[in-house]
Design an enzyme around this catalytic site. Structure first.
Site, PDB file in Angstrom:
ATOM      1  N   GLY A  16     -10.041   6.643   0.438  1.00 33.47           N
ATOM      2  CA  GLY A  16      -9.336   6.813   1.455  1.00 33.47           C
ATOM      3  C   GLY A  16      -8.811   7.962   1.985  1.00 33.47           C
ATOM      4  CE1 TYR A 152      -0.884  -2.887   2.269  1.00 32.82           C
ATOM      5  CE2 TYR A 152       1.367  -3.298   2.562  1.00 32.82           C
ATOM      6  CZ  TYR A 152       0.317  -2.219   2.175  1.00 32.82           C
ATOM      7  OH  TYR A 152       0.549  -1.056   2.146  1.00 32.82           O
ATOM      8  CB  ALA A 153       3.807  -7.976   0.344  1.00 30.88           C
ATOM      9  CB  ALA A 155      -3.090  -7.393  -2.028  1.00 32.89           C
ATOM     10  CE  LYS A 156      -1.127  -1.163  -0.947  1.00 32.51           C
ATOM     11  NZ  LYS A 156      -2.105   0.086  -1.644  1.00 32.51           N
TER      12      LYS A 156
END
Length: 260
Positions: A16, A152-153, A155-156
């Site tokens: 990224g 998202y949280a 996955a993190k």
């Protein structure tokens, strides 16, 4: 006393690496003398030739394999791997809005690229008996926003737990694994979000920033972190100056997380 990070000619890969935090990390490592490869879905090259860009979709196994192969071929090995790639496209609306497909996309973007690249590049680090892996997590795994960042949280959080386990396995083999956990970073995308919220609320940019900060429960520092500030932390952790640091998560959030 000199504070040289000792990164001259170190071989680094940053995922990224063309926007936001990733671009700042690329700049920080290259400015410290590292040889840097950076990934993005589309790349335009680098005008001064300091950085080698690889176009690939790291949300796929083939994209990760392409990047790992090109890095090993070009550099003959790897010393530093910084997994910055992440983000979310999940809709707002809480748990009911998260279909299986949305969950899959969040993990494919925020966990699996790190897992796949580590698996492909760790053997070369183990063979040379040294290396540093840095995974960029997020304070969201401690402070999720139920309306919009649940997947998202999660996955993190998975990335953070995976990183800790990996550090226990490979640190005795000479490879350090550390995590950087940013809060809100004032990237171009974050600026655009604040401007949109400001317009919707009939206020100015500072008002838009305050809307975001309030949604996080406030930032005691009074502002978000700048990409360069987070990149400087990453560069330090990648350096020999941090040679005794492994298995830990380093929060850089202006005091957002209310507990130590």
């Amino acid at each position: 006393m000199s504070f040289d990070l000792g990164l001259q000619d170190r071989r680094a890969l940053v995922t990224g690496g063309t926007k936001g935090l990733g671009a700042a990390v690329v700049e920080a490592l290259a400015a410290s003398g590292a040889r840097v490869a950076a990934t993005a879905r589309t790349v335009n090259g680098d005008a001064n030739g300091r950085v080698y860009y690889i176009a690939a979709d790291l949300m796929t196994p083939d994209g990760c394999a392409k990047v790992a192969g090109e890095v090993l071929e070009r550099f003959g090995g790897i010393d530093i791997l910084v997994n910055v790639l992440g983000g979310s496209s999940a809709p707002a609306g809480g748990f009911a809005a998260l279909t299986d497909d949305e969950w899959r996309k969040e993990f494919d973007q925020n966990l699996m690229p790190a897992v796949r690249l580590d698996r492909a590049l760790l053997p070369s680090m183990i063979a040379q008996g040294s290396g540093v892996i840095i995974h960029v997590t997020s304070i969201q795994h401690e402070l999720p926003l139920p309306d919009s960042t649940t997947a998202y949280a999660a996955a993190k959080a998975a990335l953070s737990t995976y990183s800790k386990s990996l550090s226990k396995e490979v640190t005795p083999k000479g490879i350090r694994v550390v995590r950087v956990s940013p809060g809100w970073i004032e990237t171009d995308a974050a600026v655009a979000l604040a401007e949109r919220l400001a317009k919707e609320a009939g206020t100015d940019y500072e008002g838009g920033r305050n809307i975001i900060m309030n949604s996080l429960g406030g930032i005691p520092l009074g502002r978000p972190a700048r990409p360069g500030e987070v990149a400087d932390l990453v560069a330090f952790l990648a350096s020999q100056r941090a040679s005794a640091i492994t298995g830990t998560e380093h929060v850089i959030d202006g005091g957002t997380v209310p507990t130590a």
